[in-house]
Design an enzyme around this catalytic site. Structure first.
Site, mmCIF file in Angstrom:
data_model
loop_
_atom_site.group_PDB
_atom_site.id
_atom_site.type_symbol
_atom_site.label_atom_id
_atom_site.label_comp_id
_atom_site.label_asym_id
_atom_site.label_seq_id
_atom_site.Cartn_x
_atom_site.Cartn_y
_atom_site.Cartn_z
ATOM 1 N N GLY A 516 0.826 -1.205 0.000
ATOM 2 C CA GLY A 516 0.000 0.000 0.000
ATOM 3 C C GLY A 516 0.848 1.238 0.000
ATOM 4 N N GLY A 518 0.382 5.009 1.778
ATOM 5 C CA GLY A 518 -0.462 5.911 2.558
ATOM 6 C C GLY A 518 -0.012 7.331 2.332
ATOM 7 N N GLY A 519 -0.658 8.229 3.023
ATOM 8 C CA GLY A 519 -0.296 9.624 2.897
ATOM 9 C C GLY A 519 1.123 9.882 3.382
ATOM 10 N N PHE A 520 1.649 8.979 4.171
ATOM 11 C CA PHE A 520 2.959 9.236 4.759
ATOM 12 C C PHE A 520 4.078 8.447 4.097
ATOM 13 C CE2 PHE A 520 -0.203 10.053 8.034
ATOM 14 C CZ PHE A 520 0.088 11.370 8.308
ATOM 15 N N GLY A 521 3.737 7.593 3.148
ATOM 16 C CA GLY A 521 4.779 6.833 2.471
ATOM 17 C C GLY A 521 4.326 5.416 2.182
ATOM 18 N N PRO A 522 5.166 4.635 1.489
ATOM 19 C CA PRO A 522 4.792 3.275 1.090
ATOM 20 C C PRO A 522 4.816 2.289 2.260
ATOM 21 C CG PRO A 522 7.022 3.770 0.390
ATOM 22 C CD PRO A 522 6.492 5.027 0.994
ATOM 23 N N VAL A 523 4.063 1.206 2.123
ATOM 24 C CA VAL A 523 4.022 0.162 3.147
ATOM 25 C C VAL A 523 4.412 -1.169 2.509
ATOM 26 C CG1 VAL A 523 2.605 -0.907 4.935
ATOM 27 C CG2 VAL A 523 2.045 1.380 4.134
ATOM 28 N N LYS A 537 6.252 0.458 7.426
ATOM 29 C CA LYS A 537 5.825 1.717 6.818
ATOM 30 C C LYS A 537 7.023 2.650 6.746
ATOM 31 C CE LYS A 537 1.757 3.417 6.933
ATOM 32 N NZ LYS A 537 0.441 3.593 7.465
ATOM 33 N N ASP A 634 -7.331 11.236 10.108
ATOM 34 C CA ASP A 634 -7.442 10.663 8.770
ATOM 35 C C ASP A 634 -8.114 9.304 8.836
ATOM 36 O OD1 ASP A 634 -7.280 10.609 6.049
ATOM 37 O OD2 ASP A 634 -5.169 10.055 5.962
#
Ligand SMILES: *[C@@H]1O[C@H](CO)[C@@H](O)[C@H](O)[C@H]1NC(C)=O
Ligand SMILES: *[C@@H]1O[C@H](CO)[C@@H](O)[C@H](O)[C@H]1NC(C)=O
Ligand SMILES: *[C@@H]1O[C@H](CO)[C@@H](O)[C@H](O)[C@H]1NC(C)=O
Length: 826
Positions: A516, A518-523, A537, A634
């Protein structure tokens, strides 16, 4: 109007009109300038050059009285923003408005007496009156348009409206204050009891008064906003500031986009409201009111009390303070406030204790100095025994300036993120924390059973060590002291993963392992050597925090444990990399199942209720039961993860905190959130509170029940989004149609109805109407009657000013749901 005139009057008016046409030229319709040779009669108007505002005679509400006022020209209805003769109405339509001698503007009644006029000490050669496109009516020399040369301007004599460009505050040269005063009533524009001021007695703050009594105040201006109005500065509609110099102190705001129509008013009950015009169907929308809740009521918890609206009851004493009247306090009578647990003794030496996350107390009577730093400020305050507290004046660049309080501290509330203040306490209070007694007890025990304890703790340590080693890779434990008071007393161990083991676990962060974004970076999904599955994350390099602060945050978040929160296992901070390691969730995120036509059949009604309940409990824990009090900011279907038993777990909590939770930092001013889940007050004004999370939760509930996304919802019969659709069905008494084609199981019907109803309560437009998460959990768990839901916020897809968001947003893309990060337009 004409129908109201009687025939006789018509003919007299007709004759006088003819006569006046022969003598004095009539005001030309729609001109913006009135010269001394012209006269404006009832029925005539002046229109500003760009056509934004009109001036003319009007009757408010059901009143028959005639007033001269200014209102918006381009929008439906008559929104009056200024009234000239608010105290001296005309009783008929024979009034005229014109310039009289010396350039005074006046309203003259039918018998030729002046009922209202302006005055000015200045005179000019060729005075004219002009209605400007800002809504300002000015008298000036026809040859000059420089504001310095205005003889008079309506912006210096406002009624209940603060328009962009107006200055609310004091001009020390003229010794005049500009403040707003409410109308008496809807029909009567005369001066009401309520006023709003920019109060310069001490460090400037905005105050709302009823008569002489202070009703509410913002905290002091901190360079970017008002303390106690968290994130009040972040919005895409206007900028605002307090200007301070030797000549004046005032507050003003300016629109960022001049095609947006926005205004600030003080209504008849003393409530300040910010409005934005949407369109002819929706009209004006209020998106900010103050006061917001009872904690905003001035001095609600008494002196040295601290208000926190998520607590029940909301009042508490500041740490190291106790109720002055414990019996009254127990009966929720907080008027006596709190006193220091240990009285001050200035001669023996006092000390200052730092309190964080607060709206700073009333600054009336405070002193300030912009040129000294916090350390010098503290030294200065310590020297003067009547100085009770100090703080930074300006929170930009890590804080500067010095603000000093003398006397009792009033009107404090807990705020996230709030500000730091240093409060004078007895020296003996230092080093002793709230649990001082417990500590002594423990020390005594250590003395008695020291050896046994030592043995035990060693044993525990090795056990834990072993467990961590099993967890995977080569992890090492790092002890960190936490700066948050509530998390203070224990040292906790933060598992640190090293980069090598994570690289290996995720197969060098390969694309195949990416699960995935997210708004903060890839997972990434990872497999540790011991066989444990993890999710890693990677935080993009946008956090402005230092490594130590980052670790501190993570330490705090590691302590949050709840069955409905995703477990953070540890972190990795090596070189440039900041990573968080979570437990892996087999069923991934809720959106992947809920919105998939095939997979969604897995979610039968009991499972859906289970998920709704779980999210509610997790959120309640974040809001009020954990030591940190986190607002998620969020919450959305893709942030709800499901374990192998379909237990919902909230993820990404605390990330908002790592990113920009600390408002005193630089460049951390951002709003995070996702379209379709953001509450109106958060999206437009950046004001977030637990109630913005409640809004997002409500959206989730409606999505879970309907199986449809709020954003992108389409219905062939109307333009409404899912919230609007649900509300319409609810109002029309057919809420079950929200489920669309889902199988209808009669056993669950009442629970489904209840969920829809609770969802609608959570998405109500005004934050104060939405229930707290603890009430939601209660409502979900019982059968009692529910309040009637009011109109939801953002119920059409034509959201207020949405285009602006895409303009200024910094979008991190993901498969289908996008978290946006809004930069402060400052
Ligand atoms: C201002 O707002 C209008 C209407 O909302 C929009 O069309 C326009 O692009 C905006 N202008 C800027 C510079 O953002
Ligand atoms: C003033 O505004 C508040 C909040 O929007 C509202 O509850 C109240 O009824 C308003 N008062 C009047 C007299 O309109
Ligand atoms: C302490 O400060 C107050 C307020 O400025 C002042 O009136 C008082 O004289 C000061 N006291 C001393 C001992 O300096």
């Amino acid at each position: 109007m004409i129908t109201r005139w009687n025939k006789c009057y018509m003919s007299i008016h007709f004759i006088t009109t003819i006569i006046s046409l022969l003598s004095v030229p009539r005001m030309l319709q729609a001109a913006d300038i009135l010269s001394p040779a012209q006269v404006l009669r009832d029925g005539d108007t002046m229109i500003s050059s760009g056509g934004d505002f009109v001036l003319g005679f009007f009757s408010p509400g059901n009143s028959k009285n005639r007033y001269v006022g200014i209102w918006y020209n381009k929008i439906k209805g008559q929104t009056v923003v200024w009234v000239a003769n608010r105290e001296t109405p005309l009783t008929n339509t024979s009034g005229t408005f014109k310039l009289i001698e010396r350039g005074f503007l006046a309203i003259i009644d039918g018998s030729n007496s002046v009922v209202w006029s302006t005055n000015s000490s200045k005179t000019v050669q060729n005075p004219v009156a002009q209605l400007l496109d800002t809504g300002n009516l000015v008298v000036k020399d026809s040859d000059y348009s420089d504001p310095e040369n205005f003889l008079w301007q309506s912006f210096e004599h406002p009624t209940d409206h603060l328009l962009p460009g107006m200055k609310l505050g004091w001009n020390f040269m003229t010794r005049r204050e500009v403040y707003l005063s409410s109308w008496k009533s809807y029909d009567d524009p005369s001066t009401g009891d309520n006023t709003i001021h920019c109060d310069p007695s001490g460090y400037p703050q905005l105050t709302i008064k009823k008569g002489d009594a202070l009703q509410m105040r913002t905290g002091p201006w901190n360079g970017v906003g008002f303390s106690g109005v968290p994130n009040g500065r972040k919005n895409t509609i206007y900028t605002f500031e307090v200007v301070m110099n030797d000549n004046e102190i005032y507050y003003h705001y300016e629109l960022l986009n001049h095609s947006v129509i926005s205004r600030y008013t003080l209504n008849e009950s003393g409530v300040g409201q910010r409005w934005t015009w949407v369109d002819d169907t929706q009209g004006w929308v209020i998106y900010l009111t103050s006061p917001i809740d009872s904690c905003d009521t001035y001095g609600f918890c008494g002196v040295h009390g601290s208000c926190n609206i998520v607590n029940s009851p909301p009042c508490g004493c500041l740490d190291r303070f106790t109720p002055k009247d414990p019996i009254g306090w127990g009966r929720t009578d907080w008027s006596q406030g709190c006193v220091r647990r240990t009285p001050l003794n200035c001669s023996k030496g006092d000390a200052f204790l730092k309190y964080s996350g607060l709206k700073l107390p009333d600054t009336r009577g405070s002193m300030f100095n912009v040129s000294i730093n916090l350390e010098e400020c503290g030294a200065f305050c310590l020297k003067n025994c009547s100085c009770t507290a100090y703080a930074s004046l300006d929170i930009r660049k890590g804080g500067s300036g010095c603000l000093l309080w003398f006397g009792e501290l009033v009107d404090i509330r807990e705020e996230s993120p709030g500000e730091d203040i240093y409060i004078r306490v007895a020296f003996s209070e230092m080093g002793k924390d709230s649990k001082g007694m417990k500590l002594k007890l423990i020390l005594a025990m250590v003395a008695v059973g020291g050896i046994i304890l030592l043995g035990l703790s060693l044993l525990l340590y090795f056990k834990k060590r072993k467990k961590l080693d099993q967890l995977g890779g080569r992890t090492r434990s790092v002890s960190l002291k936490n700066r948050k008071d509530e998390c203070h007393d224990t040292e906790i161990e933060l598992p640190m993963f090293d980069l090598n083991s994570l690289t290996k676990a995720t197969d060098n962060f390969s694309f195949q392992n990416k699960i995935g974004e997210g708004g903060f970076g890839p997972v990434y999904k990872g497999l540790l050597e011991g066989g444990k599955e993890i999710a890693v994350k990677c935080l993009s390099q946008t956090s402005m925090q230092g490594v130590d602060e980052f670790k501190n945050e993570v330490t705090c978040i590691v302590k949050l444990q709840h069955r409905n929160l995703v477990r953070l296992l540890g972190c990795c901070t090596q070189g440039e990399e900041n990573m968080l390691v979570y437990e892996y969730m087999t069923n991934k995120s809720l959106d992947l199942i809920l919105f998939d036509p095939l997979k969604s059949s897995v979610l039968d009604w009991p499972k859906r209720f289970h998920i709704i309940n779980g999210i509610a409990r997790g959120l309640m824990y974040l809001h009020q039961d954990s030591c940190l009090r986190i607002i998620h900011r969020d919450l959305k279907a893709s942030n709800i993860l499901l374990d192998s038993d379909m237990n919902p777990k909230i993820s990404d909590f605390g990330l908002a905190r790592i990113f920009g939770g600390n408002e005193t930092g630089v460049n951390t001013n951002r709003v995070v959130g996702t379209y379709g889940y953001m509450s109106p007050e958060y999206m437009i004004d950046g004001i977030f509170s637990v109630k913005s999370d409640v809004f997002s939760f409500g959206v989730l509930v409606l999505e879970i029940v309907s199986g449809k996304k709020n954003r992108g919802f389409f219905h062939r019969d109307h333009q409404l989004n899912l919230l609007g659709h649900a509300w319409m069905l609810y109002k029309e008494g057919r809420p079950l149609e929200l489920m669309g084609s889902h199988p209808r199981i009669s056993l669950c019907l009442s629970k489904i109805l209840r969920s829809i109803h609770i969802g609608l309560l959570c998405v109500q437009q005004y934050p104060e109407d939405r229930p707290s998460m603890s009430s939601v959990v209660l409502m979900l768990g019982n059968e009692g009657a529910l309040p009637v839901a009011k109109q939801p916020g953002f119920f059409t897809e034509r959201d207020v000013l949405k285009p602006e968001f895409s303009v200024s947003s910094n979008v991190a893309s993901s498969a289908n749901e996008v978290s946006i990060t809004l930069l402060d337009p400052r």
